[in-house]
Design a protein around this motif. Structure first.
Motif, PDB file in Angstrom:
ATOM      1  N   ILE A 273      41.393  40.369  46.668  1.00 33.15           N
ATOM      2  CA  ILE A 273      41.123  40.598  48.090  1.00 33.15           C
ATOM      3  C   ILE A 273      42.272  40.011  48.908  1.00 33.15           C
ATOM      4  O   ILE A 273      42.564  38.809  48.803  1.00 33.15           O
ATOM      5  N   ALA A 274      42.929  40.853  49.705  1.00 35.20           N
ATOM      6  CA  ALA A 274      44.052  40.399  50.537  1.00 35.20           C
ATOM      7  C   ALA A 274      43.756  40.704  51.998  1.00 35.20           C
ATOM      8  O   ALA A 274      43.297  41.802  52.323  1.00 35.20           O
ATOM      9  N   PRO A 275      43.987  39.740  52.899  1.00 37.43           N
ATOM     10  CA  PRO A 275      43.725  39.993  54.322  1.00 37.43           C
ATOM     11  C   PRO A 275      44.733  40.978  54.915  1.00 37.43           C
ATOM     12  O   PRO A 275      45.909  40.982  54.543  1.00 37.43           O
ATOM     13  N   VAL A 276      44.267  41.798  55.838  1.00 41.65           N
ATOM     14  CA  VAL A 276      45.142  42.670  56.615  1.00 41.65           C
ATOM     15  C   VAL A 276      45.434  41.942  57.922  1.00 41.65           C
ATOM     16  O   VAL A 276      44.536  41.760  58.746  1.00 41.65           O
ATOM     17  N   LEU A 277      46.674  41.503  58.099  1.00 45.18           N
ATOM     18  CA  LEU A 277      47.033  40.653  59.237  1.00 45.18           C
ATOM     19  C   LEU A 277      47.705  41.456  60.339  1.00 45.18           C
ATOM     20  O   LEU A 277      48.572  42.291  60.079  1.00 45.18           O
ATOM     21  N   SER A 278      47.313  41.181  61.572  1.00 43.30           N
ATOM     22  CA  SER A 278      47.947  41.759  62.753  1.00 43.30           C
ATOM     23  C   SER A 278      48.258  40.610  63.708  1.00 43.30           C
ATOM     24  O   SER A 278      47.350  39.962  64.239  1.00 43.30           O
ATOM     25  N   ASP A 279      49.567  40.337  63.899  1.00 44.63           N
ATOM     26  CA  ASP A 279      49.991  39.186  64.698  1.00 44.63           C
ATOM     27  C   ASP A 279      49.334  37.900  64.176  1.00 44.63           C
ATOM     28  O   ASP A 279      48.832  37.077  64.945  1.00 44.63           O
ATOM     29  N   PHE A 280      49.362  37.766  62.851  1.00 43.49           N
ATOM     30  CA  PHE A 280      48.872  36.571  62.152  1.00 43.49           C
ATOM     31  C   PHE A 280      47.353  36.398  62.239  1.00 43.49           C
ATOM     32  O   PHE A 280      46.827  35.353  61.889  1.00 43.49           O
ATOM     33  N   VAL A 281      46.647  37.414  62.717  1.00 49.05           N
ATOM     34  CA  VAL A 281      45.185  37.372  62.793  1.00 49.05           C
ATOM     35  C   VAL A 281      44.627  38.419  61.839  1.00 49.05           C
ATOM     36  O   VAL A 281      45.041  39.586  61.877  1.00 49.05           O
ATOM     37  N   ALA A 282      43.667  38.009  60.978  1.00 47.82           N
ATOM     38  CA  ALA A 282      43.085  38.940  60.019  1.00 47.82           C
ATOM     39  C   ALA A 282      42.152  39.914  60.734  1.00 47.82           C
ATOM     40  O   ALA A 282      41.240  39.505  61.443  1.00 47.82           O
ATOM     41  N   ARG A 283      42.414  41.192  60.569  1.00 42.75           N
ATOM     42  CA  ARG A 283      41.545  42.209  61.170  1.00 42.75           C
ATOM     43  C   ARG A 283      40.780  42.983  60.107  1.00 42.75           C
ATOM     44  O   ARG A 283      40.167  44.022  60.389  1.00 42.75           O
ATOM     45  N   GLY A 284      40.814  42.491  58.884  1.00 46.99           N
ATOM     46  CA  GLY A 284      40.117  43.143  57.790  1.00 46.99           C
ATOM     47  C   GLY A 284      40.723  42.723  56.472  1.00 46.99           C
ATOM     48  O   GLY A 284      41.471  41.740  56.391  1.00 46.99           O
ATOM     49  N   ALA A 285      40.385  43.461  55.408  1.00 47.33           N
ATOM     50  CA  ALA A 285      40.900  43.117  54.086  1.00 47.33           C
ATOM     51  C   ALA A 285      41.051  44.370  53.243  1.00 47.33           C
ATOM     52  O   ALA A 285      40.347  45.373  53.445  1.00 47.33           O
ATOM     53  N   ALA A 286      41.976  44.301  52.296  1.00 50.00           N
ATOM     54  CA  ALA A 286      42.167  45.358  51.308  1.00 50.00           C
ATOM     55  C   ALA A 286      41.750  44.814  49.943  1.00 50.00           C
ATOM     56  O   ALA A 286      42.104  43.676  49.591  1.00 50.00           O
ATOM     57  N   LEU A 287      40.987  45.589  49.202  1.00 49.16           N
ATOM     58  CA  LEU A 287      40.514  45.184  47.874  1.00 49.16           C
ATOM     59  C   LEU A 287      41.104  46.111  46.822  1.00 49.16           C
ATOM     60  O   LEU A 287      41.123  47.337  47.001  1.00 49.16           O
ATOM     61  N   VAL A 288      41.585  45.512  45.753  1.00 50.66           N
ATOM     62  CA  VAL A 288      41.936  46.258  44.546  1.00 50.66           C
ATOM     63  C   VAL A 288      40.920  45.847  43.492  1.00 50.66           C
ATOM     64  O   VAL A 288      40.870  44.687  43.077  1.00 50.66           O
ATOM     65  N   TRP A 289      40.094  46.791  43.088  1.00 49.67           N
ATOM     66  CA  TRP A 289      38.993  46.482  42.176  1.00 49.67           C
ATOM     67  C   TRP A 289      39.257  47.125  40.820  1.00 49.67           C
ATOM     68  O   TRP A 289      39.405  48.346  40.710  1.00 49.67           O
ATOM     69  N   ALA A 290      39.352  46.272  39.789  1.00 51.96           N
ATOM     70  CA  ALA A 290      39.600  46.746  38.426  1.00 51.96           C
ATOM     71  C   ALA A 290      38.273  46.833  37.687  1.00 51.96           C
ATOM     72  O   ALA A 290      37.604  45.813  37.466  1.00 51.96           O
ATOM     73  N   ARG A 291      37.887  48.023  37.307  1.00 53.81           N
ATOM     74  CA  ARG A 291      36.610  48.242  36.641  1.00 53.81           C
ATOM     75  C   ARG A 291      36.621  47.686  35.218  1.00 53.81           C
ATOM     76  O   ARG A 291      37.512  47.993  34.424  1.00 53.81           O
ATOM     77  N   GLY A 292      35.661  46.822  34.907  1.00 51.21           N
ATOM     78  CA  GLY A 292      35.484  46.316  33.551  1.00 51.21           C
ATOM     79  C   GLY A 292      36.548  45.339  33.106  1.00 51.21           C
ATOM     80  O   GLY A 292      36.554  44.947  31.940  1.00 51.21           O
ATOM     81  N   ALA A 293      37.455  44.886  33.991  1.00 46.90           N
ATOM     82  CA  ALA A 293      38.545  43.997  33.572  1.00 46.90           C
ATOM     83  C   ALA A 293      38.034  42.674  33.053  1.00 46.90           C
ATOM     84  O   ALA A 293      38.434  42.208  31.994  1.00 46.90           O
ATOM     85  N   ALA A 294      37.115  42.034  33.770  1.00 47.03           N
ATOM     86  CA  ALA A 294      36.624  40.714  33.365  1.00 47.03           C
ATOM     87  C   ALA A 294      35.825  40.820  32.079  1.00 47.03           C
ATOM     88  O   ALA A 294      35.915  39.937  31.204  1.00 47.03           O
ATOM     89  N   ARG A 295      35.037  41.859  31.921  1.00 44.99           N
ATOM     90  CA  ARG A 295      34.211  42.006  30.716  1.00 44.99           C
ATOM     91  C   ARG A 295      35.105  42.147  29.485  1.00 44.99           C
ATOM     92  O   ARG A 295      34.854  41.574  28.430  1.00 44.99           O
ATOM     93  N   GLU A 296      36.168  42.922  29.595  1.00 43.94           N
ATOM     94  CA  GLU A 296      37.068  43.110  28.482  1.00 43.94           C
ATOM     95  C   GLU A 296      37.825  41.830  28.147  1.00 43.94           C
ATOM     96  O   GLU A 296      38.072  41.511  26.985  1.00 43.94           O
ATOM     97  N   LEU A 297      38.188  41.059  29.192  1.00 39.18           N
ATOM     98  CA  LEU A 297      38.845  39.775  28.936  1.00 39.18           C
ATOM     99  C   LEU A 297      37.912  38.823  28.196  1.00 39.18           C
ATOM    100  O   LEU A 297      38.323  38.105  27.279  1.00 39.18           O
ATOM    101  N   ALA A 298      36.642  38.799  28.630  1.00 37.50           N
ATOM    102  CA  ALA A 298      35.686  37.920  27.965  1.00 37.50           C
ATOM    103  C   ALA A 298      35.493  38.332  26.516  1.00 37.50           C
ATOM    104  O   ALA A 298      35.368  37.489  25.612  1.00 37.50           O
ATOM    105  N   ARG A 299      35.466  39.649  26.280  1.00 41.99           N
ATOM    106  CA  ARG A 299      35.298  40.121  24.927  1.00 41.99           C
ATOM    107  C   ARG A 299      36.497  39.755  24.060  1.00 41.99           C
ATOM    108  O   ARG A 299      36.365  39.366  22.907  1.00 41.99           O
ATOM    109  N   ALA A 300      37.725  39.848  24.660  1.00 38.88           N
ATOM    110  CA  ALA A 300      38.915  39.485  23.910  1.00 38.88           C
ATOM    111  C   ALA A 300      38.948  38.005  23.603  1.00 38.88           C
ATOM    112  O   ALA A 300      39.362  37.555  22.533  1.00 38.88           O
ATOM    113  N   ALA A 301      38.477  37.163  24.569  1.00 39.26           N
ATOM    114  CA  ALA A 301      38.466  35.710  24.355  1.00 39.26           C
ATOM    115  C   ALA A 301      37.464  35.337  23.304  1.00 39.26           C
ATOM    116  O   ALA A 301      37.640  34.364  22.548  1.00 39.26           O
ATOM    117  N   GLY A 302      36.332  36.097  23.236  1.00 37.58           N
ATOM    118  CA  GLY A 302      35.323  35.782  22.252  1.00 37.58           C
ATOM    119  C   GLY A 302      35.733  36.234  20.881  1.00 37.58           C
ATOM    120  O   GLY A 302      35.287  35.699  19.874  1.00 37.58           O
TER     121      GLY A 302
END
Length: 302
Positions: A273-302
């Motif tokens: 999650i990254a803030p969208v800044l306008s004159d140093f004030v956050a007016r919203g956010a942009a999200l990059v969402w990776a589907r299943g990334a954490a589950r696969e990492l946990a499976r690899a660690a296990g």
């Protein structure tokens, strides 16, 4: 007609021949009740004084025009250089001084190669030759000393004029936009990544086609709804906490959560999650969402 001989109108009428002859030597003022009514003068003298008067008016107009020209050049946002046919500087304004880092007294009389850095001087000299030959303006951009300039060369009655504008910031913004467009295109073609944009209250402003495909919701169905309402109860607090920290601190954060699709299916993933800044004030956010990334990492660690 500064020296005049005065004569009454009655005397002039009685001795018109005499006064005509006298007027050939000097102007004659013909009076009526003591006040000058007419002036009689030789045609040559009248024409000469009329021409002199017109010349004085033209001189005043020319002085006014030169003053206006100097004021315009001195208050331009662009740097201005006047050049002769040998690429020597004949004029410069205050912005040109700031641009070159040298006072105009030292610029006047120097060639482009002595006053400006390479490759700007060489490119400008080449354009100057073309402008003087074709009598048509030329424009180009050039990088130098870590800066970027927009330059326009145009013909003048004697030589040519040059307008210099520092466009380093605009150039950097263009390059940044090109990179962002490439990154956006790359992310949008990734099979397991979705892009989401939220306003300052966490409401959905836009989602890409990947997110629509995963969730089953169309962009129109999602617009204006709270993103947190799509998250299962267990991950809602973590996601909103990360979102609020991003807006408050102006820095990127991460969160893991499970989304509920339109048909009730659960979609697990990890969001940056990254803030969208306008004159140093956050007016919203942009999200990059990776589907299943954490589950696969946990499976690899296990």
């Amino acid at each position: 007609m500064s020296t005049r001989l005065a004569v009454s109108s009655a005397d002039f009428i009685r001795n018109i021949g005499h006064w005509q002859s006298e007027a050939m030597r000097q102007p004659i003022s013909i009076t009526h009740h003591g006040r000058t009514r007419l002036v009689l003068a030789a045609a040559e003298q009248f024409a000469a004084e009329a021409t002199a008067g017109a010349g004085a008016g033209a001189g005043e107009a020319l002085t006014s025009l030169r003053t206006a020209y100097a004021a315009i050049v001195e208050n331009m946002d662009e740097g201005f250089l006047g050049l002769d046919s040998q690429a020597r500087i004949t004029a410069a304004n205050a912005m040109a001084e700031a641009f070159s880092g040298a006072p105009r007294e030292t610029l006047i009389g120097r060639t482009l190669f002595d006053a400006l850095p390479d490759p700007m001087a060489a490119m400008l000299a080449d354009r100057l030759t073309r402008v003087l030959r074709a009598r048509r303006p030329e424009s180009f951009e050039c990088g130098f000393d870590g800066r970027h300039a927009s330059i326009r060369v145009f013909p003048m009655p004697e030589g040519a004029g040059v307008l210099l504008q520092n466009v380093t910031e605009q150039y950097a913004l263009r390059r940044e936009r090109e990179i962002n467009q490439a990154l956006d295109s790359a992310v949008r073609t990734h099979l397991d990544v979705a892009l989401i944009r939220l306003d300052a209250h966490g409401r959905i402003e836009a989602v890409d086609t990947a997110f629509q495909s995963w969730s089953g919701f169309s962009a129109a169905e999602l617009a204006g709804h709270r993103f947190a309402d799509l998250i299962t109860a267990g991950g809602r607090r973590e996601m909103m906490g990360a979102f609020e920290r991003a807006l408050r601190e102006g820095a990127s954060t991460h969160a893991e959560f499970t989304l509920l699709g339109k048909r009730g299916e659960e979609i697990f993933g990890r969001a940056s999650i990254a803030p969208v800044l306008s004159d140093f004030v956050a007016r919203g956010a942009a999200l990059v969402w990776a589907r299943g990334a954490a589950r696969e990492l946990a499976r690899a660690a296990g």
